[in-house]
Design a protein around this motif. Structure first.
Motif, PDB file in Angstrom:
ATOM      1  N   UNK A   9      49.700  66.885  30.482  1.00 62.01           N
ATOM      2  CA  UNK A   9      50.813  67.692  29.484  1.00 62.01           C
ATOM      3  C   UNK A   9      51.007  68.833  29.941  1.00 62.01           C
ATOM      4  N   UNK A  10      50.395  69.494  30.856  1.00 63.04           N
ATOM      5  CA  UNK A  10      49.877  71.244  31.254  1.00 63.04           C
ATOM      6  C   UNK A  10      49.754  70.769  32.596  1.00 63.04           C
ATOM      7  N   UNK A  11      50.330  71.369  33.589  1.00 66.64           N
ATOM      8  CA  UNK A  11      49.890  72.299  34.565  1.00 66.64           C
ATOM      9  C   UNK A  11      49.382  73.401  34.637  1.00 66.64           C
ATOM     10  N   UNK A  12      48.054  73.654  34.684  1.00 67.48           N
ATOM     11  CA  UNK A  12      47.002  75.567  34.470  1.00 67.48           C
ATOM     12  C   UNK A  12      47.372  76.296  36.249  1.00 67.48           C
ATOM     13  N   UNK A  41      56.617  68.755  32.204  1.00 67.11           N
ATOM     14  CA  UNK A  41      55.401  69.496  31.436  1.00 67.11           C
ATOM     15  C   UNK A  41      54.758  70.726  31.893  1.00 67.11           C
ATOM     16  N   UNK A  42      54.943  71.517  30.803  1.00 69.97           N
ATOM     17  CA  UNK A  42      55.064  72.622  31.134  1.00 69.97           C
ATOM     18  C   UNK A  42      53.466  73.460  32.422  1.00 69.97           C
ATOM     19  N   UNK A  43      54.191  75.320  32.520  1.00 67.38           N
ATOM     20  CA  UNK A  43      53.349  75.335  33.973  1.00 67.38           C
ATOM     21  C   UNK A  43      52.589  76.431  32.075  1.00 67.38           C
ATOM     22  N   UNK A  44      51.087  76.847  32.808  1.00 65.03           N
ATOM     23  CA  UNK A  44      50.988  78.139  32.977  1.00 65.03           C
ATOM     24  C   UNK A  44      50.013  79.027  33.772  1.00 65.03           C
ATOM     25  N   UNK A  45      50.451  79.608  34.440  1.00 64.54           N
ATOM     26  CA  UNK A  45      49.685  80.398  34.949  1.00 64.54           C
ATOM     27  C   UNK A  45      48.846  81.989  34.654  1.00 64.54           C
ATOM     28  N   UNK A  46      47.471  82.178  34.927  1.00 62.80           N
ATOM     29  CA  UNK A  46      47.045  82.953  34.368  1.00 62.80           C
ATOM     30  C   UNK A  46      46.032  83.507  35.363  1.00 62.80           C
ATOM     31  N   UNK A  47      45.514  84.394  35.425  1.00 63.56           N
ATOM     32  CA  UNK A  47      44.546  85.862  36.337  1.00 63.56           C
ATOM     33  C   UNK A  47      45.002  86.512  36.564  1.00 63.56           C
ATOM     34  N   UNK A  48      44.142  87.174  38.231  1.00 64.44           N
ATOM     35  CA  UNK A  48      43.660  88.971  38.605  1.00 64.44           C
ATOM     36  C   UNK A  48      44.838  88.887  40.007  1.00 64.44           C
ATOM     37  N   UNK A  49      46.166  89.708  39.128  1.00 62.70           N
ATOM     38  CA  UNK A  49      47.141  89.731  40.020  1.00 62.70           C
ATOM     39  C   UNK A  49      46.998  91.056  40.750  1.00 62.70           C
ATOM     40  N   UNK A  50      46.275  91.537  40.324  1.00 61.16           N
ATOM     41  CA  UNK A  50      46.324  92.837  41.107  1.00 61.16           C
ATOM     42  C   UNK A  50      47.504  94.039  40.849  1.00 61.16           C
ATOM     43  N   UNK A  51      48.484  93.592  40.390  1.00 57.69           N
ATOM     44  CA  UNK A  51      49.386  94.145  40.325  1.00 57.69           C
ATOM     45  C   UNK A  51      49.396  95.298  39.198  1.00 57.69           C
ATOM     46  N   UNK A  52      50.065  96.552  39.516  1.00 51.84           N
ATOM     47  CA  UNK A  52      50.274  97.667  37.565  1.00 51.84           C
ATOM     48  C   UNK A  52      51.865  96.972  36.927  1.00 51.84           C
ATOM     49  N   UNK A  53      51.392  96.192  35.825  1.00 46.80           N
ATOM     50  CA  UNK A  53      52.952  96.554  35.579  1.00 46.80           C
ATOM     51  C   UNK A  53      54.286  97.636  35.566  1.00 46.80           C
TER      52      UNK A  53
END
Length: 163
Positions: A9-12, A41-53
């Protein structure tokens, strides 16, 4: 640059981009991962983008992800990376707008110079815990290859709650 785990039910999707990665490479990697994700299904993306906001690159990545129905869930004002000269926010969580979550928090750990983010969300009641662990185990084999993403993924995955 990414690892994708499809749950019923989700893609990580976990990401790591080296500092000063080319923006086109980041967008292409994200597009590749998203184009292979389930559209139902919903998607969740997380991690180290190494980009300043406050960077143009972060704004472009956020805009790109918005076209896929994803928005930032983590607090971009809180530092996720600490070094001798200060701190900055480099790690993020983006989620489908349809994903119900009740909390995103920054974990204080001394195992890395990056502070992992934790998201608590709800998975459907009919998804058994054994199904979750069966699907997540293959991902843990790849974790050592993702160096800086290690703390994020190890602390991110076990935080999902079942309704």
């Amino acid at each position: 640059n990414h690892i994708a785990v499809r749950l019923p039910h989700l893609t990580l999707i976990g990401v790591y981009f080296k500092p000063a990665s080319d923006l086109d490479d980041i967008i292409m990697c994200l597009a590749n991962a998203l184009n292979h994700a389930s559209t139902s299904h919903p998607i969740l993306i997380g991690g180290d983008f190494n980009l300043r906001p406050d960077s143009v690159a972060f704004a472009e990545v956020s805009s790109f992800l918005c076209h896929y129905g994803l928005s930032i869930a983590s607090d971009i004002t809180k530092p996720t990376y600490t070094y001798s000269k200060g701190s900055s926010c480099l790690n993020y969580i983006f989620v489908s707008r349809s994903l119900a979550f009740n909390q995103v928090s920054l974990l204080d750990t001394s195992c890395s110079d990056h502070h992992p983010l934790q998201i608590k969300t709800f998975l459907p009641r009919n998804m058994l815990k054994t199904d979750v662990f069966h699907l997540l185990l293959p991902g843990f084999i790849l974790i050592p290859l993702l160096n800086a993403f290690l703390t994020s993924i190890l602390l991110l995955l076990p935080t999902f709650s079942l309704l």
